[in-house]
Design an enzyme around this catalytic site. Structure first.
Site, PDB file in Angstrom:
ATOM      1  N   LYS A   1      24.871  12.224   8.994  1.00  0.00           N
ATOM      2  CA  LYS A   1      23.540  11.634   9.111  1.00  0.00           C
ATOM      3  C   LYS A   1      23.158  10.859   7.858  1.00  0.00           C
ATOM      4  CE  LYS A   1      21.288  14.542  12.597  1.00  0.00           C
ATOM      5  NZ  LYS A   1      22.492  15.138  13.157  1.00  0.00           N
TER       6      LYS A   1
ATOM      7  N   GLU B   1      14.059  14.903   5.171  1.00  0.00           N
ATOM      8  CA  GLU B   1      13.247  13.775   5.621  1.00  0.00           C
ATOM      9  C   GLU B   1      11.777  14.161   5.661  1.00  0.00           C
ATOM     10  OE1 GLU B   1      14.647  12.579   9.440  1.00  0.00           O
ATOM     11  OE2 GLU B   1      16.263  11.344   8.627  1.00  0.00           O
TER      12      GLU B   1
ATOM     13  N   HIS C   1      13.731  22.084  18.474  1.00  0.00           N
ATOM     14  CA  HIS C   1      14.321  20.759  18.267  1.00  0.00           C
ATOM     15  C   HIS C   1      15.313  20.390  19.365  1.00  0.00           C
ATOM     16  CE1 HIS C   1      12.430  20.700  14.346  1.00  0.00           C
ATOM     17  NE2 HIS C   1      13.009  21.847  14.060  1.00  0.00           N
TER      18      HIS C   1
ATOM     19  N   ARG D   1      28.267   9.423  21.982  1.00  0.00           N
ATOM     20  CA  ARG D   1      28.762  10.097  23.184  1.00  0.00           C
ATOM     21  C   ARG D   1      27.745   9.904  24.293  1.00  0.00           C
ATOM     22  NH1 ARG D   1      25.137  14.242  23.207  1.00  0.00           N
ATOM     23  NH2 ARG D   1      24.544  15.133  21.202  1.00  0.00           N
TER      24      ARG D   1
END
Length: 665
Positions: A116, A200, A235, A292
């Protein structure tokens, strides 16, 4: 096009890929672990190869065994599905080295998006907007915490190699940071073999909107609209829909063009999803790119009329994209609800069990059910507890939402706890109908969705009691020899010279209620403590019709074993009859919550034996069904010892900690 395809996955996605392959005339090969020997995907495939024991790391995650199975059966290509090896660049390269086509993007693209933090750097260079955060290589906990302190709380910790909510934690204050970081790193290491984190800024009310992109090896790329995936727990997505509500043509094109730009920045080919956070002011930020097929791809298929698995196979075989951007049209609205074996009221705790009864709604042009299980199958501790994906479509969002509620009310599952009633309550909640969506939707509307308000309980308990009462009467048939006019053939609590009263104990809204029902001749009076309600009611089949204070309504009663759900226009009521207390209940460990919530593995002991702890302090971590569960002290006290060590398997309900509360004798 290939003549034989191996599917390196299990469950509903394996069945989904097999379905398209068969339609295209492609022979299929399944792989399976010991736990999946009799699974549906094994039965549907033309061939099946055993690859190891139940744990995924000893079977489905062993790329060399999967490739050998393809070589042994003559499969020309491998479709990885999602999860497992689908975003493993090493596996993609190994397929290429073995002369087998990997139905997915190039290994270089997987590498680029696999981290990420690296992905953020690539996207920043490509001009794609990013959420403020720390994406650096220095993983010193002090560095990560300083980054969080500097940007201000709340922040979001995310595994750089992660996905599906694994290795992710919200941190609301500096005092929570260390424990949250350690938990996220453990979970990430277990799921991905990598514990690197990024930090973040956590946007407090964003929407999660993702764009489906497709690229071919001829330099062409398109986007197939977007999906709103804002409604999440832990999440992980719960209900997805397409297109995103309130999306203007201009914003759709802007986000779509940005998504294709992101894909081209890494020379992408195949199906991919670029995920964005969409803020209230219309600004959007790149989150990640999933290299994907997504779990929620069916909603895109429903509004575009395209088979995305077929697109994958065509692109992987070297063909051009079937459509150009201008040829892609959207029609109607679609929802996908993920049917899980989980206890939504207990923090969505995953559940195991045997599907003793399984009756999905009837499929049609409006209703689709993607599943990998059948009645009698076991929900295993080794894999994700998804039972099915329920997908609905109609001409508008309002009509599609009605389809979703109706289909959920028709779903019958017995043998394990499920989230069907939770999904129904969510789908019928007014804020969801009004598309007031953001990633904090469930937490913000928890009392509404779970019907935990006093007015809900007061109105729903009498209906639950009457539904149970009438259901029991419906199941009893008078003996043929009895005079039909004799009172002994009735089931209305008739007693000589006594009131027609019946007593029953029910469990509803996680509470026990002692109910008395009096028959008034044309209605029932329900006594619940000091409250009294008069209801006119009848049950015909599974349809419950009732009238309260002149308001007539109708609902559907679903009975599976000893559990009941009454589906009403305003939500679902789950209830059951409280079994008699025989005095044999073992409550050891239950009061303190120090027993294993389900079958799993001990991951880490967080305190030493003999340690004095405070209420709420984390004592140990166990892993079950791909999720971590932290066992905390129920009160101030002392941990005298642990009954299990890291790496050991435990059964659900097993006592884990020898805990002595403070001031105990």
């Amino acid at each position: 096009m290939f003549s034989k395809l191996l599917i390196a996955n299990r469950g509903e996605i394996a069945c989904r890929v097999i379905k398209t392959a068969k339609r295209l005339g492609i022979a299929t090969v399944a792989v399976y672990s010991d736990a999946d020997r009799d699974a549906l995907h094994v039965q549907l495939a033309d061939e099946a190869v055993h690859i190891g024991p139940p744990p995924a790391r000893e079977s489905y995650l062993l790329g060399e065994r999967v490739i050998q199975a393809a070589l042994d059966t003559g499969a020309e290509a491998i479709h990885p599905g999602y999860g497992f090896l689908s975003e493993n660049a090493g596996f993609a390269r190994a397929c290429e080295a073995a002369g087998i086509v990997f139905v997915g993007p190039p290994a270089s693209a997987i590498d680029a998006m696999g981290s990420k933090s690296a992905a953020k750097q690539i996207m920043e260079q490509a001009g794609v907007p990013l959420v403020p955060g720390y994406h650096g290589d220095d993983q010193n906990p002090a560095v990560l915490k300083k980054a969080a302190d500097d940007m201000g709380y709340p922040v979001l910790l995310k595994a750089t190699a992660g996905g599906g909510g694994k290795g992710m934690r919200q941190v609301w204050s500096a005092g929570e940071f260390d424990e949250a970081l350690a938990a996220a790193q453990r979970e990430s290491l277990a799921a991905f073999g990598d514990d690197r984190m990024l930090v973040e800024k956590y946007l407090t009310k964003p929407r999660h909107v993702e764009v489906q992109v497709f690229c071919d090896s001829h330099g062409e790329g398109v986007y197939l609209a977007e999906r709103d995936c804002s409604v999440q727990r832990r999440h992980q997505k719960v209900i997805e829909e397409a297109p995103a509500p309130g999306m203007t043509p201009g914003l759709r094109q802007q986000m779509g063009d940005t998504a294709v730009q992101a894909a081209r920045a890494i020379d992408y080919a195949g199906a991919g999803t670029v995920e964005f956070l969409l803020d209230e002011d219309g600004s959007f930020y790149f989150m990640e790119m999933n290299t994907r097929l997504q779990v929620e791809h069916p909603v895109t298929e429903m509004i575009t009329g395209q088979d995305l698995v077929e697109w994958q196979l065509r692109v992987a075989s070297g063909q051009a994209l079937p459509l150009t951007q201008r040829d892609i049209t959207l029609k109607g609205h679609a929802f996908e609800a993920r049917i899980y074996a989980e206890d939504a009221a207990n923090d969505f705790l995953p559940a195991t069990g045997t599907l003793a009864f399984l009756q999905p709604p009837e499929e049609s042009e409006f209703v689709r059910v993607d599943t990998g299980v059948r009645q009698g199958d076991e929900i295993s501790v080794y894999y994700d507890p998804m039972i099915a994906k329920l997908i609905v479509w109609d001409e508008s969002r309002e009509r599609a939402l009605q389809r979703l509620a109706s289909a959920l009310a028709e779903y019958r599952i017995g043998g394990t706890v499920t989230n069907v009633d939770f999904l129904y309550n969510l789908a019928t909640a007014q804020p969801f109908r009004a598309a007031e969506l953001d990633t904090g939707f469930i937490e913000r509307h928890r009392a509404l969705i779970f019907h935990a308000r006093e007015q809900d309980i007061a109105g729903e308990v009498p209906l639950a009691a009457l539904a149970l009462l009438l259901y029991r009467r419906q199941q009893v048939r008078p003996r043929a020899c009895l005079d039909p006019w004799t009172p002994w053939a009735s089931h209305n609590a008739w007693r000589l010279n006594e009131a027609h009263a019946q007593h029953l104990d029910i469990r509803c809204h996680d509470q026990d209620f002692a109910i008395t029902a009096d028959w008034l001749g044309d209605a029932w009076r329900i006594h619940n403590g000091n409250q009294s309600t008069v209801v006119k009611v009848q049950l015909e089949g599974d349809v419950l019709s009732f009238e309260v204070d002149g308001h007539r309504q109708r609902g559907t009663l679903a009975a599976t074993g000893d559990s009941f759900v009454l589906y009403l226009a305003g939500g679902a009521i789950s209830f059951n009859e409280v079994p008699p207390d025989t005095g044999e209940t073992d409550s050891s460990g239950a009061a303190g919550g120090l027993s294993a919530p389900m079958n799993g593995t001990i991951v880490n002991l967080l305190v030493e034996a003999g340690t004095a702890v405070e209420q709420g302090q984390a004592l140990l971590v166990m892993e079950a069904m791909k999720m971590e569960h932290t066992i905390r002290a129920p009160a101030a006290g002392t941990v005298d010892g642990f009954y299990y060590q890291p790496g050991e398997l435990v059964d659900g309900g097993a006592e884990l900690v020898n805990f002595v509360p403070k001031d105990s004798p």
